[in-house]
Design a protein around this motif. Structure first.
Motif, PDB file in Angstrom:
ATOM      1  N   LYS A  96     -29.108 -83.981  96.541  1.00 20.40           N
ATOM      2  CA  LYS A  96     -28.436 -82.730  96.871  1.00 20.40           C
ATOM      3  C   LYS A  96     -26.924 -82.935  96.865  1.00 20.40           C
ATOM      4  N   ARG A  97     -26.198 -81.848  96.624  1.00 28.89           N
ATOM      5  CA  ARG A  97     -24.742 -81.950  96.545  1.00 28.89           C
ATOM      6  C   ARG A  97     -24.093 -82.092  97.925  1.00 28.89           C
ATOM      7  N   TYR A  98     -24.680 -81.455  98.938  1.00 30.77           N
ATOM      8  CA  TYR A  98     -24.074 -81.427 100.265  1.00 30.77           C
ATOM      9  C   TYR A  98     -24.984 -82.078 101.298  1.00 30.77           C
ATOM     10  N   ILE A  99     -24.358 -82.787 102.230  1.00 30.99           N
ATOM     11  CA  ILE A  99     -25.071 -83.308 103.389  1.00 30.99           C
ATOM     12  C   ILE A  99     -24.263 -82.961 104.635  1.00 30.99           C
ATOM     13  N   ARG A 100     -24.922 -83.036 105.776  1.00 33.96           N
ATOM     14  CA  ARG A 100     -24.232 -82.861 107.052  1.00 33.96           C
ATOM     15  C   ARG A 100     -24.983 -83.656 108.109  1.00 33.96           C
ATOM     16  N   THR A 101     -24.297 -83.931 109.199  1.00 31.67           N
ATOM     17  CA  THR A 101     -24.909 -84.658 110.298  1.00 31.67           C
ATOM     18  C   THR A 101     -25.283 -83.691 111.418  1.00 31.67           C
ATOM     19  N   VAL A 102     -26.334 -84.050 112.140  1.00 30.56           N
ATOM     20  CA  VAL A 102     -26.708 -83.314 113.351  1.00 30.56           C
ATOM     21  C   VAL A 102     -26.955 -84.361 114.430  1.00 30.56           C
TER      22      VAL A 102
END
Length: 128
Positions: A96-102
């Motif tokens: 995927k192009r985007y990742i984020r942290t939680v």
């Protein structure tokens, strides 16, 4: 010979702070890089703070499009609960192009923590 700085991009996902609630980072764009890793650095935990961390991925920056990264797209495991004064790393091998942290608060009061995404294998180097 040992310098890697020109071959990585580093993005702050979570500014170092005392977290007392769940924290979701902004979307981080992986365009132009063929590898990524999450690095979490923790400090003090107050009142048995119980926090967990995970990566999410998406093809867009829309909040509702993000889903948890499947286990087969991760290298390494997150601990069942983040420990005080520790560093945890986890590789991302998804597409995927985007990742984020939680970073999720499950109980207790707070944790001092920060997170960065290290992007590697740039399509163009040196990386600014």
């Amino acid at each position: 010979m040992r310098d890697i700085a020109a071959n990585i991009g580093v993005v702050q996902a979570v500014a170092p702070a005392v977290l007392s609630a769940t924290n979701t980072s902004a979307a981080i764009d992986l365009l132009g890089f063929g590898a990524a890793a999450l690095v979490i650095n923790t400090g003090a935990i107050v009142s048995s703070g119980d926090f967990t961390a995970k990566l999410q991925e998406s093809d867009t920056t829309e909040t509702g499009d993000f889903t948890d990264v499947a286990a087969e797209h991760l290298v390494g495991d997150q601990p069942a609960s983040l420990a005080a004064d520790s560093v945890v790393k986890q590789g991302y091998i998804g597409n995927k192009r985007y990742i984020r942290t939680v970073i999720t608060k499950n109980g207790g009061t707070s944790i001092a923590a920060g997170a960065v995404i290290v992007k590697g294998r740039p399509s163009e180097a040196p990386v600014a």
